[in-house]
Design a protein around this motif. Structure first.
Motif, PDB file in Angstrom:
ATOM      1  N   THR A  61     -35.593   5.311  -6.439  1.00  0.00           N
ATOM      2  CA  THR A  61     -34.476   6.149  -6.864  1.00  0.00           C
ATOM      3  C   THR A  61     -34.789   6.686  -8.252  1.00  0.00           C
ATOM      4  O   THR A  61     -34.681   5.964  -9.235  1.00  0.00           O
ATOM      5  CB  THR A  61     -33.165   5.325  -6.905  1.00  0.00           C
ATOM      6  OG1 THR A  61     -32.968   4.773  -5.612  1.00  0.00           O
ATOM      7  CG2 THR A  61     -31.994   6.183  -7.284  1.00  0.00           C
ATOM      8  N   LEU A 121     -20.724   7.485  -1.123  1.00  0.00           N
ATOM      9  CA  LEU A 121     -21.922   7.793  -0.338  1.00  0.00           C
ATOM     10  C   LEU A 121     -21.890   9.228   0.188  1.00  0.00           C
ATOM     11  O   LEU A 121     -22.915   9.923   0.166  1.00  0.00           O
ATOM     12  CB  LEU A 121     -22.068   6.795   0.807  1.00  0.00           C
ATOM     13  CG  LEU A 121     -22.214   5.335   0.371  1.00  0.00           C
ATOM     14  CD1 LEU A 121     -22.255   4.418   1.579  1.00  0.00           C
ATOM     15  CD2 LEU A 121     -23.431   5.134  -0.503  1.00  0.00           C
ATOM     16  N   LEU A 124     -22.791  11.562  -2.678  1.00  0.00           N
ATOM     17  CA  LEU A 124     -24.226  11.566  -2.972  1.00  0.00           C
ATOM     18  C   LEU A 124     -25.007  12.318  -1.902  1.00  0.00           C
ATOM     19  O   LEU A 124     -25.943  13.063  -2.211  1.00  0.00           O
ATOM     20  CB  LEU A 124     -24.746  10.131  -3.099  1.00  0.00           C
ATOM     21  CG  LEU A 124     -24.251   9.342  -4.310  1.00  0.00           C
ATOM     22  CD1 LEU A 124     -24.752   7.907  -4.244  1.00  0.00           C
ATOM     23  CD2 LEU A 124     -24.678   9.992  -5.599  1.00  0.00           C
ATOM     24  N   GLN A 125     -24.619  12.153  -0.641  1.00  0.00           N
ATOM     25  CA  GLN A 125     -25.305  12.862   0.439  1.00  0.00           C
ATOM     26  C   GLN A 125     -25.072  14.364   0.344  1.00  0.00           C
ATOM     27  O   GLN A 125     -25.996  15.154   0.512  1.00  0.00           O
ATOM     28  CB  GLN A 125     -24.825  12.347   1.798  1.00  0.00           C
ATOM     29  CG  GLN A 125     -25.391  11.000   2.154  1.00  0.00           C
ATOM     30  CD  GLN A 125     -24.827  10.460   3.463  1.00  0.00           C
ATOM     31  OE1 GLN A 125     -23.717  10.785   3.857  1.00  0.00           O
ATOM     32  NE2 GLN A 125     -25.601   9.611   4.124  1.00  0.00           N
ATOM     33  N   SER A 134     -31.351   5.835  -2.669  1.00  0.00           N
ATOM     34  CA  SER A 134     -30.266   5.594  -3.625  1.00  0.00           C
ATOM     35  C   SER A 134     -28.983   5.236  -2.885  1.00  0.00           C
ATOM     36  O   SER A 134     -28.208   4.398  -3.345  1.00  0.00           O
ATOM     37  CB  SER A 134     -30.055   6.807  -4.534  1.00  0.00           C
ATOM     38  OG  SER A 134     -29.675   7.942  -3.783  1.00  0.00           O
ATOM     39  N   ILE A 135     -28.780   5.851  -1.747  1.00  0.00           N
ATOM     40  CA  ILE A 135     -27.602   5.545  -0.937  1.00  0.00           C
ATOM     41  C   ILE A 135     -27.740   4.135  -0.343  1.00  0.00           C
ATOM     42  O   ILE A 135     -26.798   3.346  -0.373  1.00  0.00           O
ATOM     43  CB  ILE A 135     -27.418   6.616   0.146  1.00  0.00           C
ATOM     44  CG1 ILE A 135     -27.067   7.952  -0.535  1.00  0.00           C
ATOM     45  CG2 ILE A 135     -26.363   6.212   1.161  1.00  0.00           C
ATOM     46  CD1 ILE A 135     -27.177   9.154   0.341  1.00  0.00           C
ATOM     47  N   SER A 171     -27.440   2.232 -10.447  1.00  0.00           N
ATOM     48  CA  SER A 171     -26.654   2.928  -9.418  1.00  0.00           C
ATOM     49  C   SER A 171     -25.496   3.710 -10.046  1.00  0.00           C
ATOM     50  O   SER A 171     -25.171   4.817  -9.603  1.00  0.00           O
ATOM     51  CB  SER A 171     -26.107   1.932  -8.400  1.00  0.00           C
ATOM     52  OG  SER A 171     -27.175   1.330  -7.715  1.00  0.00           O
TER      53      SER A 171
END
Length: 178
Positions: A61, A121, A124-125, A134-135, A171
């Motif tokens: 990441t 999530l 982020l996607q 990273s997810i 994170s």
């Protein structure tokens, strides 16, 4: 009379085990407190193994951003908590991720805002800036936090708590950069 003797013979070992468990309950609690691995059915979990997986994901990441200087160094506070209670430090470290989500506006509800991992999530996607690792890292950290929170006989070392803290901080940075 023969049936009575057979029943006594059948109950002798279970009764003995229960009695010994009762007599040595304090020692059994201490022994269970040292567990570093839990297995139930086909599921097996060790906090250290989960950390290794999360650290591999964290290495994949990328973060090109140096975080700004903060007034209060939350990571230092969490490291101090880890010295006293590693489990509490893990649970508290997860709040770094939740706080980052709140700052990015990834909350639902007006009276009592709540953070849902699903929203983090999805964000982020949808941003397209972050790798699947990273997810996966955030999902792994959530799973590990859940184990630390909901498994009372599960032991976490100070080193494991500190490693978890660094991954949670990374994170949180990923979320802030999205």
């Amino acid at each position: 009379m023969d049936n009575f003797v057979e029943i006594l013979n059948a109950l002798a070992w279970p009764a003995t085990v229960i009695w010994l468990g009762y007599m040595f309950r304090a020692e059994l609690r201490l022994l269970l407190g040292r567990l570093t691995r839990v297995k139930h059915g086909s599921t097996e979990f060790g906090f250290g193994e989960g950390l290794k997986e999360a650290e591999v994901l964290a290495q994949k990441t990328p973060i090109d951003h140096v975080p700004p200087k903060r007034d209060i160094d939350h990571e230092e506070i969490l490291l101090r908590i880890a010295e006293v209670s590693p489990r509490a430090a893990v649970v508290e470290a997860w709040t770094l991720i939740e706080n980052a989500a709140v700052k990015k506006g990834l909350v639902k509800g007006t009276v009592m805002p709540k953070v849902f991992i699903k929203d983090i999530l999805e964000h982020l996607q949808q941003s397209g800036k972050f790798s699947p690792q990273s997810i996966d890292l955030i999902l792994k950290l959530k799973q590990m936090r859940n184990h630390a929170t909901h498994m009372p006989d599960f032991a976490i070392t100070q080193d494991e708590a500190e490693r978890y803290l660094r991954l949670a901080a990374k994170s949180a940075e990923v979320i802030m950069l999205s």
